[in-house]
Design a protein around this motif. Structure first.
Motif, short mmCIF file in Angstrom:
data_model
loop_
_atom_site.label_atom_id
_atom_site.label_comp_id
_atom_site.label_asym_id
_atom_site.label_seq_id
_atom_site.Cartn_x
_atom_site.Cartn_y
_atom_site.Cartn_z
N LEU A 53 24.14 46.34 32.04
CA LEU A 53 25.25 46.10 31.11
C LEU A 53 26.32 47.17 31.26
O LEU A 53 27.52 46.89 31.17
N MET A 54 25.90 48.40 31.51
CA MET A 54 26.86 49.49 31.71
C MET A 54 27.62 49.33 33.03
O MET A 54 28.82 49.60 33.11
N ASP A 55 26.91 48.87 34.08
CA ASP A 55 27.59 48.59 35.35
C ASP A 55 28.68 47.55 35.16
O ASP A 55 29.79 47.68 35.69
N ASP A 56 28.36 46.51 34.40
CA ASP A 56 29.32 45.45 34.14
C ASP A 56 30.53 46.01 33.38
O ASP A 56 31.68 45.70 33.71
N ALA A 57 30.29 46.85 32.40
CA ALA A 57 31.39 47.45 31.63
C ALA A 57 32.26 48.33 32.52
O ALA A 57 33.49 48.35 32.39
N ASP A 58 31.63 49.05 33.45
CA ASP A 58 32.39 49.93 34.34
C ASP A 58 33.34 49.13 35.22
O ASP A 58 34.49 49.52 35.44
N LEU A 59 32.87 48.01 35.75
CA LEU A 59 33.72 47.23 36.63
C LEU A 59 34.85 46.55 35.87
O LEU A 59 35.95 46.41 36.36
N ARG A 60 34.57 46.11 34.66
CA ARG A 60 35.59 45.40 33.88
C ARG A 60 36.70 46.34 33.39
O ARG A 60 37.76 45.89 32.98
N HIS A 61 36.44 47.63 33.41
CA HIS A 61 37.41 48.58 32.90
C HIS A 61 38.62 48.65 33.83
O HIS A 61 38.55 49.14 34.95
N ASP A 62 39.77 48.13 33.35
CA ASP A 62 41.02 48.16 34.13
C ASP A 62 40.83 47.62 35.54
O ASP A 62 41.30 48.22 36.51
N LEU A 63 40.16 46.50 35.68
CA LEU A 63 39.93 45.94 37.00
C LEU A 63 41.25 45.51 37.63
O LEU A 63 42.00 44.74 37.06
N GLU A 64 41.52 46.03 38.80
CA GLU A 64 42.75 45.72 39.53
C GLU A 64 42.40 44.87 40.74
O GLU A 64 41.91 45.37 41.74
N LEU A 65 42.67 43.55 40.63
CA LEU A 65 42.28 42.61 41.66
C LEU A 65 43.46 42.23 42.53
O LEU A 65 44.50 41.80 42.04
N HIS A 66 43.29 42.37 43.85
CA HIS A 66 44.31 41.98 44.82
C HIS A 66 43.83 40.70 45.52
O HIS A 66 42.69 40.64 45.98
N ARG A 67 44.71 39.69 45.62
CA ARG A 67 44.35 38.40 46.20
C ARG A 67 45.24 38.12 47.40
O ARG A 67 46.45 38.35 47.35
N TYR A 68 44.64 37.60 48.46
CA TYR A 68 45.39 37.35 49.68
C TYR A 68 45.01 35.98 50.26
O TYR A 68 43.86 35.57 50.18
N GLY A 69 45.97 35.31 50.85
CA GLY A 69 45.71 34.14 51.68
C GLY A 69 45.23 32.89 50.96
O GLY A 69 44.52 32.08 51.57
N PHE A 70 45.60 32.68 49.70
CA PHE A 70 45.12 31.49 49.00
C PHE A 70 45.72 30.20 49.57
O PHE A 70 45.18 29.12 49.36
N ALA A 71 46.81 30.30 50.30
CA ALA A 71 47.37 29.12 50.97
C ALA A 71 46.37 28.55 51.99
O ALA A 71 46.38 27.34 52.27
N HIS A 72 45.50 29.40 52.53
CA HIS A 72 44.50 28.93 53.49
C HIS A 72 43.56 27.91 52.84
O HIS A 72 43.12 26.95 53.49
N ILE A 73 43.22 28.12 51.57
CA ILE A 73 42.33 27.18 50.89
C ILE A 73 42.99 25.82 50.77
O ILE A 73 42.37 24.78 50.98
#
Length: 341
Positions: A216-236
């Motif tokens: 549960l703590m691992d999950d909280a650590d990742l959710r803290h200010d998660l900055e997600l970069h996405r690339y290449g969705f046109a490929h889908i």
């Protein structure tokens, strides 16, 4: 998941690989011609019907050929897949590209996304590494049914996480309260990594609850200010599965729903070691029913970590994408460890 017979596995393996390559249903005739089964088309049709009955295959209304289901892909990944590792020449070329850029995490992230999209031919996801570490404050264990308790975890920063867990001690109220008091004393102000280390030295019931606390703590650590970069969705969108308007809307829905991909990455990416494969939502994320994710954690152990991977239709070349994601996670881990440790 029970193992199939050798012949059934050979048929499923061929259909998965053939469908991934051609995106058209696979007939019994094509299976006989393209494999070394040494049996008739009638025998293969019977085996296909059996595999369909088990849920590993299905067939479009307009075709007599079969295509794999999400369950069929899962069996392939777990039992049949032979990973196609990156050739040494490609690994050296990728490493050279990273050596050409500055020691800047943003450039590493962009390059990682570009390489994953280029090599996998689909969308890629990369989160920036984070150093935030949650600290244990207290927990509560409340019996909810025979053998099950509600674990409520409060962290030092004030956030709360909950989970239902199985626990024999819940059958004895006094034992449950004693367990709660002991853990609140033993785990106070520890990080998830420290909770794991401490719990491994405790009694079985304490260790079991401690592992849930750490997750549960691992999950909280990742959710803290998660900055997600996405690339290449046109490929889908270029894949035949998404040629129809309603399928395009599904892709856009996943992209536009706030925090959805972040939530999946938080639960899967950094909560597990090694490469993780999510196929068709796994009955946990309905919005992802038409997609697959191949994810891996990267970074300096549990100190500065992020997650990277690829996303595409469930008709994905897993044997190529799994080792690619694993390699990129290993490469990024070395870079991050050199910078942050």
């Amino acid at each position: 998941m029970e193992r199939l017979t050798e012949r059934q596995e050979a048929i499923l393996d061929f259909i998965v690989r053939e469908y991934v390559d051609a995106a058209t249903p696979v007939s019994s005739k094509r299976t006989v011609e393209g494999s070394d089964l040494g049996v008739s088309s009638a025998t293969v049709r019977g085996e296909m019907a059996y595999l369909e009955g088990l849920g590993y295959l299905t067939h479009p209304h307009t075709s007599a050929g079969r295509i794999p289901t999400a369950m069929g892909y899962r069996y392939f990944v777990e039992h049949l897949m032979q990973e196609a590792g990156l050739p040494l020449s490609e690994r050296r070329m990728i490493e050279h590209q990273f050596h050409q850029v500055d020691r800047d995490i943003e450039q590493w992230i962009r390059l990682t996304g570009a390489i994953l999209t280029s090599k996998a031919g689909t969308a890629s996801l990369v989160t920036a590494p984070r150093t935030h570490r949650s600290r244990f404050k207290r927990l509560e264990l409340v019996r909810v049914s025979e053998g099950n308790v509600l674990l409520s975890l409060v962290l030092q920063e004030g956030t709360m996480r909950r989970r239902i867990v199985s626990l024999e001690a819940s059958r004895i109220p006094r034992a449950l309260q004693r367990l709660t008091d002991e853990l609140n004393s033993l785990l106070l102000d520890l990080s998830s990594e420290e909770v794991r280390t401490k719990s491994s030295q405790l009694k079985p019931a304490q260790e079991a609850v401690g592992e849930h606390v750490a997750e549960l703590m691992d999950d909280a650590d990742l959710r803290h200010d998660l900055e997600l970069h996405r690339y290449g969705f046109a490929h889908i969108l270029r894949q035949p599965e998404f040629a129809k308007t309603e399928r395009v809307k599904k892709v856009l829905g996943v992209l536009e729903e706030p925090g959805h991909l972040e939530s999946v990455l938080a639960e899967v990416g950094l909560s597990h070691t090694g490469v993780q494969v999510i196929i068709g939502g796994e009955d946990r994320w309905p919005q992802m029913s038409d997609f697959s994710l191949v994810l891996a954690r990267y970074g300096a152990a549990w100190q500065t970590t992020g997650v990277l991977g690829v996303m595409g239709p469930i008709r994905m070349p897993y044997s190529k994408n799994v080792p690619m994601v694993g390699y990129m996670a290993h490469l990024m881990s070395g870079l991050v460890e050199g910078r942050y440790t």
